[in-house]
Design a protein around this motif. Structure first.
Motif, PDB file in Angstrom:
ATOM      1  N   VAL A  23     -53.450  28.579 127.215  1.00 48.60           N
ATOM      2  CA  VAL A  23     -53.794  27.292 126.602  1.00 48.60           C
ATOM      3  C   VAL A  23     -55.083  27.406 125.790  1.00 48.60           C
ATOM      4  CG1 VAL A  23     -54.713  25.026 127.181  1.00 48.60           C
ATOM      5  CG2 VAL A  23     -52.621  25.838 128.297  1.00 48.60           C
ATOM      6  N   ILE A  24     -56.067  28.048 126.371  1.00 53.14           N
ATOM      7  CA  ILE A  24     -57.364  28.148 125.693  1.00 53.14           C
ATOM      8  C   ILE A  24     -57.271  29.086 124.487  1.00 53.14           C
ATOM      9  CG2 ILE A  24     -59.795  28.836 125.949  1.00 53.14           C
ATOM     10  CD1 ILE A  24     -59.595  27.839 128.885  1.00 53.14           C
ATOM     11  N   GLN A  73     -66.106  23.210 126.681  1.00 51.63           N
ATOM     12  CA  GLN A  73     -64.825  23.916 126.635  1.00 51.63           C
ATOM     13  C   GLN A  73     -65.037  25.429 126.670  1.00 51.63           C
ATOM     14  OE1 GLN A  73     -61.608  22.550 126.884  1.00 51.63           O
ATOM     15  NE2 GLN A  73     -61.277  24.717 127.295  1.00 51.63           N
ATOM     16  N   ILE A  86     -56.533  20.920 124.183  1.00 56.37           N
ATOM     17  CA  ILE A  86     -56.882  22.052 125.050  1.00 56.37           C
ATOM     18  C   ILE A  86     -57.184  21.590 126.486  1.00 56.37           C
ATOM     19  CG2 ILE A  86     -58.356  24.064 125.385  1.00 56.37           C
ATOM     20  CD1 ILE A  86     -59.038  24.016 122.401  1.00 56.37           C
ATOM     21  N   GLN A  87     -58.238  20.798 126.631  1.00 59.37           N
ATOM     22  CA  GLN A  87     -58.725  20.476 127.979  1.00 59.37           C
ATOM     23  C   GLN A  87     -57.672  19.885 128.911  1.00 59.37           C
ATOM     24  OE1 GLN A  87     -59.374  17.503 129.736  1.00 59.37           O
ATOM     25  NE2 GLN A  87     -60.300  18.629 131.439  1.00 59.37           N
ATOM     26  N   ILE A 133     -59.919  19.560 120.983  1.00 61.77           N
ATOM     27  CA  ILE A 133     -60.340  19.978 122.322  1.00 61.77           C
ATOM     28  C   ILE A 133     -59.903  18.957 123.379  1.00 61.77           C
ATOM     29  CG2 ILE A 133     -62.347  20.454 123.800  1.00 61.77           C
ATOM     30  CD1 ILE A 133     -63.747  21.494 121.187  1.00 61.77           C
ATOM     31  N   GLY A 175     -55.627  27.205 121.640  1.00 66.33           N
ATOM     32  CA  GLY A 175     -56.562  26.238 121.078  1.00 66.33           C
ATOM     33  C   GLY A 175     -57.704  26.890 120.319  1.00 66.33           C
TER      34      GLY A 175
END
Lengths: 216, 216
Positions: free
Chosen positions: A134-135, A169, A110-111, A106, A138
């Protein structure tokens, strides 16, 4: 160096700040918040005063025990080493590795790719699609990982650093209107965690700098 | 679960793989490399076989002690906890926090924004400018942080996890033709580290999958 209350430089909506707020709440550490508004004044994180604290110009940063630490996971690991109860990393090294693997997936995977500064560079019209992609990438990975590691929470039945990364997230995912249907494990753990007091008092809707219209 | 040699899934040029290769070399851990070519066959990391090992479809991943760990820093922390000598995290919690802060600044704040998958999305004509901007922003912060923490290496005079992140990131900077003149501390530490054997045997130019024309 005088030992006062720890000071958290935080922005209510920053998912990385939220991670640290949950750790502080779980460990029962009393602290003071200094809000850093990432939008106002063209970004208060760019002020000279804040840059001296964190040259990366990002929240969170924590002043504690005479030092200033930035990077949320570095902060949480420091809290864990100096205030070990309740623990946020399991005893078993293999389980600790799983917790850190999920946390880093994460925090590195991701973040950073959907944070404010990247979205600015991507351009207004592409932001939503970029963040969603992106999310999704992930979360597809995370869902598969969690199927092997999760019990009640991300790794087994104890709240860990991985959970502190997951909930903020998922909140980002919701903000970017990501369909969470393909992620039943993520959704189930997120819901279970949101029922815990430490996740509630640290929630973006209940911070000193939460705008009145977003309070709950 | 049979205990054989650890297996590292690695790509010679991947900066995250290099971090782990340095850790394995410093700790004298004998291992086998399985190359995952991120370019060939439209990316071997996307194969079903590799996705089962690491759903994030990224290198490195390490099979060790009966588990598979992805995320380079999670791998290094596991090696540190299970093979503590020589140590890659100082004893003092405040110094450990500095090491993790620097490591995360690179692993969450710089590298993910200039990795292959992001550059693909940014588009060919914007890649170099994008990567340079990301690295300059990060190195400006890093140079300032290192002025407070560095001795011979990133934190004091012992090689730490932070150094394992620094050297591969500087190599990326050089690949993207970033002018390193504004970063004398980064440059000095990088040069000192590159003289150490563990950084040389793990170097991208000396891996089993290094193409002949890039060997040195």
């Amino acid at each position: 160096m005088q030992a006062g209350k720890p000071i958290l430089y935080s922005y209510f909506r920053s998912s990385c700040s939220w991670r640290v707020r949950i750790a502080l709440a779980l460990k029962g550490i009393d602290y003071e918040t200094i809000p850093v508004n990432l939008i106002k004044d063209q970004g208060q994180q760019f002020s000279e005063e804040f840059q001296a604290l964190n040259p990366m110009k990002q929240v969170p940063a924590l002043k504690i025990d005479g030092i200033t630490i930035s990077q949320s996971l570095a902060i949480i690991e420091f809290l864990e080493e100096t205030r070990p109860t309740p623990r946020l990393l399991p005893k078993d090294p293999k389980k600790r590795a799983q917790v850190r693997m999920i946390s880093d997936t994460i925090a590195s995977g991701i973040q950073p790719l959907q944070n404010l500064s990247v979205l600015k560079q991507v351009g207004q019209e592409n932001q939503l699609a970029w963040a969603q992609k992106v999310i999704h990438t992930g979360f597809n990975a995370l869902e598969q990982i969690l199927r092997n590691t999760a019990g009640k929470y991300c790794v087994g039945d104890e709240v860990s650093m991985a959970d502190l990364c997951l909930v903020p997230q998922v909140a980002n995912a919701e903000r970017f209107k990501v369909d969470l249907t393909p992620y039943p494990t993520i959704s189930r753990i997120n819901k279970t965690l949101l029922a815990l007091e430490a996740f509630q008092v640290s929630h973006p809707c209940r911070q000193p700098d939460t705008p009145p219209e977003l309070r709950a």
